[in-house]
Design a protein around this motif. Structure first.
Motif, PDB file in Angstrom:
ATOM      1  N   GLU A   1     -10.362  16.570  -2.416  1.00  0.00           N
ATOM      2  CA  GLU A   1      -9.068  15.323  -2.214  1.00  0.00           C
ATOM      3  C   GLU A   1      -8.313  15.353  -3.272  1.00  0.00           C
ATOM      4  O   GLU A   1      -6.969  15.209  -3.248  1.00  0.00           O
TER       5      GLU A   1
ATOM      6  N   ALA B   1       0.774  16.470   3.080  1.00  0.00           N
ATOM      7  CA  ALA B   1      -0.722  16.926   2.502  1.00  0.00           C
ATOM      8  C   ALA B   1      -1.278  17.781   3.508  1.00  0.00           C
ATOM      9  O   ALA B   1      -1.888  18.696   3.154  1.00  0.00           O
ATOM     10  N   ASP B   2      -0.838  18.077   4.804  1.00  0.00           N
ATOM     11  CA  ASP B   2      -1.244  19.266   5.478  1.00  0.00           C
ATOM     12  C   ASP B   2      -0.890  20.531   5.316  1.00  0.00           C
ATOM     13  O   ASP B   2      -1.692  21.532   5.190  1.00  0.00           O
ATOM     14  N   TYR B   3       0.392  20.369   4.700  1.00  0.00           N
ATOM     15  CA  TYR B   3       0.983  21.894   4.240  1.00  0.00           C
ATOM     16  C   TYR B   3       0.318  22.193   3.041  1.00  0.00           C
ATOM     17  O   TYR B   3       0.185  23.508   2.758  1.00  0.00           O
TER      18      TYR B   3
ATOM     19  N   HIS C   1      -1.141   9.129   4.461  1.00  0.00           N
ATOM     20  CA  HIS C   1      -2.176  10.259   3.952  1.00  0.00           C
ATOM     21  C   HIS C   1      -2.913   9.734   2.641  1.00  0.00           C
ATOM     22  O   HIS C   1      -2.232   9.480   1.809  1.00  0.00           O
TER      23      HIS C   1
ATOM     24  N   HIS D   1       1.497  12.954   5.864  1.00  0.00           N
ATOM     25  CA  HIS D   1       0.537  13.696   6.629  1.00  0.00           C
ATOM     26  C   HIS D   1       1.239  15.306   6.593  1.00  0.00           C
ATOM     27  O   HIS D   1       0.538  16.083   6.491  1.00  0.00           O
ATOM     28  N   SER D   2       2.372  15.374   6.811  1.00  0.00           N
ATOM     29  CA  SER D   2       3.193  16.717   6.993  1.00  0.00           C
ATOM     30  C   SER D   2       2.950  17.439   5.494  1.00  0.00           C
ATOM     31  O   SER D   2       2.624  18.603   5.451  1.00  0.00           O
TER      32      SER D   2
ATOM     33  N   THR E   1      -2.553  21.576   1.924  1.00  0.00           N
ATOM     34  CA  THR E   1      -3.740  22.002   2.255  1.00  0.00           C
ATOM     35  C   THR E   1      -4.065  23.306   2.494  1.00  0.00           C
ATOM     36  O   THR E   1      -4.769  24.270   2.371  1.00  0.00           O
ATOM     37  N   ASP E   2      -3.050  23.730   3.515  1.00  0.00           N
ATOM     38  CA  ASP E   2      -2.703  25.193   3.846  1.00  0.00           C
ATOM     39  C   ASP E   2      -2.590  25.920   2.928  1.00  0.00           C
ATOM     40  O   ASP E   2      -3.081  27.124   2.577  1.00  0.00           O
TER      41      ASP E   2
END
Length: 372
Positions: free
Chosen positions: A198, A163-165, A55, A160-161, A167-168
């Motif tokens: 970002e 970064a996604d976390y 990511h 990715h996990s 972001t949320d």
């Protein structure tokens, strides 16, 4: 390698490009402060094909930038890790340490890594960033997976996990702001555009991962060194107030970060008498530099009276670890508590049977079974 030459070219990897390894103390310190050694990974890998799917928030973070971007990003977080700011955190760190050690019954085996070295810095950095308690075990798992050796798919998925976390979490904090460090970064982002979205996600992920991984290894390595040196252990057990004064030697003796993060030359550089061409990756072996006899006599001996303040365990120059004051505070509080509450602490497993994490960047134990 160091005794033969402190800066050596090593064989080309799969990409066909030779890299250089720095093992001498003077050369490592010089390299860490040399602006001609760039950390801008985006520039280095821009024209190189790769099947990796790391990511961007993990691939392009503050540690992978040069000034002026690095200066701007570091300035946004420095205040949270000053000596004064860390002093305010000490009561919280102490409470967490005591709570974790309350779960250890004297006379029973206890895994120091799983029971204290891992959860303490995780709880502290998550508290600082405002990560909910219910999410911390997942965050810890993903972070550990980022350092898995020889498993690029696992690393990419974890990036990715995380970064996604994050972001949320940022979105949730925008809906319901709080007073955490992450809330402050969000305010900086939304206030005057000093931070892109970002960069915000990337900085949050970096602080989360770097804020506990190295401290976990520091704690395990430090206690193991003391358990293998009974006289030093007895000395600190008799006078736990000496713990702050010996942390630098413990960091030097077994550095929690064995190799500095990626650098490459932007122009030809001569280092330690070795000519390095432009565009060459340079690996700086911090652990080896800290054992250089030219800087630290009898380097393989733990010497708690040694002045080891010049060690490179936290790096050097503009990229020196911003969280160093927090890491030392956590180590001081944790080691003092263990030695005070469990004065009979000893290894439950012979040192040759201990296992180490399979990763190049950091050096730490997978477990440290002890008895008291």
């Amino acid at each position: 390698m160091r005794s033969a030459c402190p800066v050596q070219r090593v064989p080309a990897g799969s990409g066909g490009r030779h890299s250089y390894v720095v093992t001498g103390y003077a050369e490592a310190k010089e390299a860490l402060a040399d602006a001609r050694l760039s950390k801008d990974t985006a520039v280095f890998f821009a024209d190189k094909g790769s099947r990796r799917r790391l990511h961007p928030a993990v691939a392009h973070h503050m540690l992978a930038t040069d000034p002026p971007e690095h200066t701007r990003l570091r300035g946004l977080v420095t205040r949270a890790f000053t000596t004064g700011a860390v002093r305010e955190l000490r009561p919280f760190i102490t409470d967490v340490t005591d709570d974790l050690l309350d779960r250890w019954n004297a006379g029973e085996p206890f895994d120091f890594v799983a029971g204290l070295a891992v959860p303490l810095p995780v709880v502290v950095i998550c508290e600082l960033l405002g990560v909910p308690e219910a999410d911390r075990s997942r965050v810890r798992r993903w972070s550990a997976e980022l350092f898995t050796a020889g498993a690029p798919d696992v690393i990419d998925a974890a990036s990715h996990s995380l970064a996604d976390y994050m972001t949320d979490l940022i979105a949730a904090k925008r809906r319901d702001p709080g007073g955490s460090l992450l809330d402050g970064l969000i305010a900086a982002r939304d206030g005057d555009d000093r931070l892109s979205e970002e960069e915000l996600v990337s900085l949050a992920v970096l602080l989360l991962v770097a804020g506990h991984e190295t401290t976990t290894n520091f704690l395990g390595n430090a206690l193991l060194a003391l358990l293998r040196s009974p006289a030093d252990l007895a000395r600190l057990r008799e006078d736990p107030d000496d713990v702050p004064a010996v942390l630098d030697e413990l960091l030097r003796f077994d550095a929690p970060v064995s190799t500095a993060t990626f650098r490459f030359t932007t122009e030809p550089v001569t280092l330690g008498g070795t000519e390095i061409p432009a565009g060459a990756p340079v690996q700086i072996a911090l652990g080896a530099a800290n054992r250089d006899p030219a800087r630290f006599p009898a380097p393989d001996r733990l010497d708690l009276d040694r002045d080891a303040a010049a060690h490179l365990g936290f790096g050097h120059g503009i990229h020196r670890c911003v969280g160093a004051p927090l890491a030392k505070a956590e180590a001081e509080i944790a080691l003092r508590a263990v030695l005070t509450r469990f004065p009979a602490i000893r290894l439950a497993t012979p040192p040759p049977q201990l296992t180490w994490r399979h990763t190049r960047l950091v050096r730490g134990l997978t477990s440290l079974p002890v008895l008291a």
